[in-house]
Write a protein that holds these residues in place. Structure first.
Motif, PDB file in Angstrom:
ATOM      1  N   GLU A   1       0.840  -1.206   0.000  1.00 48.68           N
ATOM      2  CA  GLU A   1       0.000   0.000   0.000  1.00 48.68           C
ATOM      3  C   GLU A   1       0.873   1.254   0.000  1.00 48.68           C
ATOM      4  OE1 GLU A   1      -3.060   1.999   3.106  1.00 48.68           O
ATOM      5  OE2 GLU A   1      -3.325  -0.148   2.731  1.00 48.68           O
ATOM      6  N   GLN A   2       1.903   1.249   0.803  1.00 46.91           N
ATOM      7  CA  GLN A   2       2.833   2.378   0.860  1.00 46.91           C
ATOM      8  C   GLN A   2       3.557   2.529  -0.481  1.00 46.91           C
ATOM      9  OE1 GLN A   2       5.663   2.038   4.018  1.00 46.91           O
ATOM     10  NE2 GLN A   2       6.586   4.026   3.613  1.00 46.91           N
ATOM     11  N   ARG A   3       3.971   1.411  -1.076  1.00 44.27           N
ATOM     12  CA  ARG A   3       4.653   1.468  -2.374  1.00 44.27           C
ATOM     13  C   ARG A   3       3.728   2.029  -3.442  1.00 44.27           C
ATOM     14  NH1 ARG A   3       8.395  -1.416  -5.577  1.00 44.27           N
ATOM     15  NH2 ARG A   3       9.877  -1.245  -3.897  1.00 44.27           N
ATOM     16  N   GLU A   4       2.462   1.600  -3.441  1.00 47.07           N
ATOM     17  CA  GLU A   4       1.506   2.093  -4.444  1.00 47.07           C
ATOM     18  C   GLU A   4       1.289   3.598  -4.316  1.00 47.07           C
ATOM     19  OE1 GLU A   4      -1.857  -0.490  -3.914  1.00 47.07           O
ATOM     20  OE2 GLU A   4      -0.966  -2.042  -5.194  1.00 47.07           O
ATOM     21  N   ARG A   5       1.271   4.097  -3.079  1.00 48.13           N
ATOM     22  CA  ARG A   5       1.157   5.560  -2.888  1.00 48.13           C
ATOM     23  C   ARG A   5       2.383   6.267  -3.462  1.00 48.13           C
ATOM     24  NH1 ARG A   5      -0.863   4.121   2.282  1.00 48.13           N
ATOM     25  NH2 ARG A   5       1.159   4.586   3.216  1.00 48.13           N
ATOM     26  N   ALA A   6       3.562   5.713  -3.209  1.00 46.96           N
ATOM     27  CA  ALA A   6       4.794   6.314  -3.723  1.00 46.96           C
ATOM     28  C   ALA A   6       4.815   6.293  -5.248  1.00 46.96           C
ATOM     29  CB  ALA A   6       6.011   5.580  -3.160  1.00 46.96           C
ATOM     30  N   VAL A   7       4.354   5.201  -5.850  1.00 43.83           N
ATOM     31  CA  VAL A   7       4.308   5.107  -7.316  1.00 43.83           C
ATOM     32  C   VAL A   7       3.324   6.132  -7.870  1.00 43.83           C
ATOM     33  CG1 VAL A   7       3.673   3.605  -9.250  1.00 43.83           C
ATOM     34  CG2 VAL A   7       5.083   2.714  -7.398  1.00 43.83           C
ATOM     35  N   ALA A   8       2.189   6.294  -7.189  1.00 42.06           N
ATOM     36  CA  ALA A   8       1.206   7.288  -7.639  1.00 42.06           C
ATOM     37  C   ALA A   8       1.789   8.702  -7.582  1.00 42.06           C
ATOM     38  CB  ALA A   8      -0.065   7.192  -6.794  1.00 42.06           C
ATOM     39  N   VAL A   9       2.520   9.014  -6.524  1.00 45.66           N
ATOM     40  CA  VAL A   9       3.160  10.333  -6.396  1.00 45.66           C
ATOM     41  C   VAL A   9       4.196  10.498  -7.511  1.00 45.66           C
ATOM     42  CG1 VAL A   9       4.725  11.697  -4.943  1.00 45.66           C
ATOM     43  CG2 VAL A   9       2.729  10.577  -3.929  1.00 45.66           C
ATOM     44  N   ALA A  10       4.988   9.466  -7.750  1.00 41.70           N
ATOM     45  CA  ALA A  10       6.014   9.526  -8.793  1.00 41.70           C
ATOM     46  C   ALA A  10       5.377   9.662 -10.177  1.00 41.70           C
ATOM     47  CB  ALA A  10       6.896   8.277  -8.740  1.00 41.70           C
ATOM     48  N   LEU A  11       4.281   8.955 -10.429  1.00 40.66           N
ATOM     49  CA  LEU A  11       3.581   9.047 -11.711  1.00 40.66           C
ATOM     50  C   LEU A  11       3.034  10.456 -11.928  1.00 40.66           C
ATOM     51  CD1 LEU A  11       2.625   7.661 -14.278  1.00 40.66           C
ATOM     52  CD2 LEU A  11       0.625   6.822 -13.014  1.00 40.66           C
ATOM     53  N   ALA A  12       2.474  11.030 -10.867  1.00 41.98           N
ATOM     54  CA  ALA A  12       1.975  12.411 -10.967  1.00 41.98           C
ATOM     55  C   ALA A  12       3.120  13.365 -11.306  1.00 41.98           C
ATOM     56  CB  ALA A  12       1.296  12.823  -9.667  1.00 41.98           C
ATOM     57  N   ALA A  13       4.282  13.175 -10.708  1.00 43.21           N
ATOM     58  CA  ALA A  13       5.440  14.029 -10.994  1.00 43.21           C
ATOM     59  C   ALA A  13       5.904  13.830 -12.436  1.00 43.21           C
ATOM     60  CB  ALA A  13       6.567  13.722 -10.021  1.00 43.21           C
ATOM     61  N   LEU A  14       5.918  12.604 -12.912  1.00 44.96           N
ATOM     62  CA  LEU A  14       6.300  12.347 -14.304  1.00 44.96           C
ATOM     63  C   LEU A  14       5.341  13.038 -15.267  1.00 44.96           C
ATOM     64  CD1 LEU A  14       7.226   8.553 -14.088  1.00 44.96           C
ATOM     65  CD2 LEU A  14       8.800  10.436 -14.587  1.00 44.96           C
ATOM     66  N   ARG A  15       4.059  12.958 -14.978  1.00 50.43           N
ATOM     67  CA  ARG A  15       3.055  13.620 -15.828  1.00 50.43           C
ATOM     68  C   ARG A  15       3.232  15.141 -15.790  1.00 50.43           C
ATOM     69  NH1 ARG A  15      -1.754   9.903 -13.441  1.00 50.43           N
ATOM     70  NH2 ARG A  15      -1.558   8.132 -14.866  1.00 50.43           N
ATOM     71  N   ARG A  16       3.469  15.661 -14.593  1.00 50.83           N
ATOM     72  CA  ARG A  16       3.636  17.109 -14.410  1.00 50.83           C
ATOM     73  C   ARG A  16       4.852  17.626 -15.187  1.00 50.83           C
ATOM     74  NH1 ARG A  16       3.116  16.879  -9.267  1.00 50.83           N
ATOM     75  NH2 ARG A  16       5.301  16.827  -8.690  1.00 50.83           N
ATOM     76  N   HIS A  17       5.937  16.854 -15.194  1.00 55.13           N
ATOM     77  CA  HIS A  17       7.177  17.286 -15.841  1.00 55.13           C
ATOM     78  C   HIS A  17       7.289  16.800 -17.284  1.00 55.13           C
ATOM     79  CE1 HIS A  17       8.710  18.920 -12.119  1.00 55.13           C
ATOM     80  NE2 HIS A  17       8.450  17.774 -11.497  1.00 55.13           N
ATOM     81  N   GLY A  18       6.312  16.023 -17.745  1.00 47.99           N
ATOM     82  CA  GLY A  18       6.353  15.536 -19.121  1.00 47.99           C
ATOM     83  C   GLY A  18       7.306  14.369 -19.329  1.00 47.99           C
ATOM     84  N   GLY A  19       7.753  13.740 -18.261  1.00 50.00           N
ATOM     85  CA  GLY A  19       8.639  12.583 -18.378  1.00 50.00           C
ATOM     86  C   GLY A  19       9.699  12.591 -17.296  1.00 50.00           C
ATOM     87  N   PRO A  20      10.607  11.635 -17.377  1.00 53.03           N
ATOM     88  CA  PRO A  20      11.639  11.537 -16.345  1.00 53.03           C
ATOM     89  C   PRO A  20      12.668  12.667 -16.478  1.00 53.03           C
ATOM     90  CG  PRO A  20      12.022   9.922 -18.075  1.00 53.03           C
ATOM     91  CD  PRO A  20      10.718  10.586 -18.383  1.00 53.03           C
ATOM     92  N   ARG A  21      13.255  12.993 -15.356  1.00 53.11           N
ATOM     93  CA  ARG A  21      14.343  13.975 -15.362  1.00 53.11           C
ATOM     94  C   ARG A  21      15.297  13.650 -14.238  1.00 53.11           C
ATOM     95  NH1 ARG A  21      13.556  17.781 -11.508  1.00 53.11           N
ATOM     96  NH2 ARG A  21      11.485  17.948 -10.658  1.00 53.11           N
ATOM     97  N   ARG A  22      16.505  14.074 -14.423  1.00 54.70           N
ATOM     98  CA  ARG A  22      17.562  13.800 -13.462  1.00 54.70           C
ATOM     99  C   ARG A  22      17.210  14.402 -12.100  1.00 54.70           C
ATOM    100  NH1 ARG A  22      22.931  12.359 -14.213  1.00 54.70           N
ATOM    101  NH2 ARG A  22      24.294  13.020 -12.531  1.00 54.70           N
ATOM    102  N   GLY A  23      17.394  13.609 -11.040  1.00 51.76           N
ATOM    103  CA  GLY A  23      17.181  14.097  -9.681  1.00 51.76           C
ATOM    104  C   GLY A  23      15.753  14.002  -9.181  1.00 51.76           C
ATOM    105  N   LEU A  24      14.850  13.425  -9.976  1.00 51.79           N
ATOM    106  CA  LEU A  24      13.446  13.355  -9.564  1.00 51.79           C
ATOM    107  C   LEU A  24      13.276  12.548  -8.285  1.00 51.79           C
ATOM    108  CD1 LEU A  24      10.475  13.993 -10.036  1.00 51.79           C
ATOM    109  CD2 LEU A  24      10.368  11.984 -11.549  1.00 51.79           C
ATOM    110  N   ALA A  25      13.945  11.413  -8.181  1.00 50.41           N
ATOM    111  CA  ALA A  25      13.812  10.575  -6.988  1.00 50.41           C
ATOM    112  C   ALA A  25      14.311  11.309  -5.752  1.00 50.41           C
ATOM    113  CB  ALA A  25      14.569   9.260  -7.172  1.00 50.41           C
ATOM    114  N   ALA A  26      15.431  12.001  -5.855  1.00 52.23           N
ATOM    115  CA  ALA A  26      15.970  12.759  -4.720  1.00 52.23           C
ATOM    116  C   ALA A  26      15.024  13.890  -4.325  1.00 52.23           C
ATOM    117  CB  ALA A  26      17.351  13.326  -5.064  1.00 52.23           C
ATOM    118  N   GLU A  27      14.436  14.531  -5.315  1.00 59.50           N
ATOM    119  CA  GLU A  27      13.470  15.598  -5.041  1.00 59.50           C
ATOM    120  C   GLU A  27      12.241  15.052  -4.302  1.00 59.50           C
ATOM    121  OE1 GLU A  27      10.324  17.885  -7.800  1.00 59.50           O
ATOM    122  OE2 GLU A  27      12.427  18.134  -8.423  1.00 59.50           O
TER     123      GLU A  27
END
Length: 165
Positions: free
Chosen positions: A104-130
């Motif tokens: 459940e915790q992992r799915e929340r993290a994936v959802a947050v990461a997916l939202a960030a990918l959508r917001r930024h138009g794709g992956p970018r360096r340092g996203l995980a650290a951010e």
């Protein structure tokens, strides 16, 4: 009748002796566990103490079979029943992918990461650290969430590309 493998079990001075490999098969314990039982025998109560070695042939160490069977019976009665590991929760060996509270915790993290990918138009360096700084946790865990989310993101992008052609 098949000839028994002497690396597992043999007669030594009129009694059956067995190797660690035989003990692994008999108990279901990992080889490292059997080795630990032997090395830590001095710290165990006498009735739960792994037997001493009887002989060594080549590089194979052998133990008295009756003593091993008595040790295993006592261990089961004191520690648990049936084969070693029978009391462990079943899993698929894939961490939280198999479900449970961590998923459940992992799915929340994936959802947050997916939202960030959508917001930024794709992956970018340092996203995980951010994401780790913003939401807490360690960057390596967020990197796994970003990687998992990226598969969904790329799938969405390819479907959007197929639909607009």
């Amino acid at each position: 009748m098949a000839v028994e493998d002497e690396r597992l079990r043999r007669v030594w001075e009129g009694r059956w002796v067995v190797s660690r490999a035989w003990i692994v098969g008999y108990t279901g314990a990992a080889e490292s566990t059997v080795t630990r039982w032997y090395t830590e025998r001095g710290r165990r109560p006498e009735h739960l103490r792994h037997p001493e070695a009887v002989c060594t042939v080549g590089r194979t160490v052998y133990f008295d079979q009756q003593a091993v069977e008595a040790f295993w019976t006592a261990w089961q009665q004191d520690v648990g029943t049936q084969r070693l590991g029978s009391g462990r929760r079943p899993g698929d060996g894939q961490g939280t992918r198999g479900g449970g509270p961590g998923r459940e915790q992992r799915e929340r993290a994936v959802a947050v990461a997916l939202a960030a990918l959508r917001r930024h138009g794709g992956p970018r360096r340092g996203l995980a650290a951010e994401l780790a700084r913003e939401h807490g946790g360690v960057a390596r865990s967020w990197q796994r969430a970003v990687t998992e989310a990226l598969a969904t993101f790329e799938s969405e992008q390819s479907q959007a590309g197929d639909g607009s052609s």
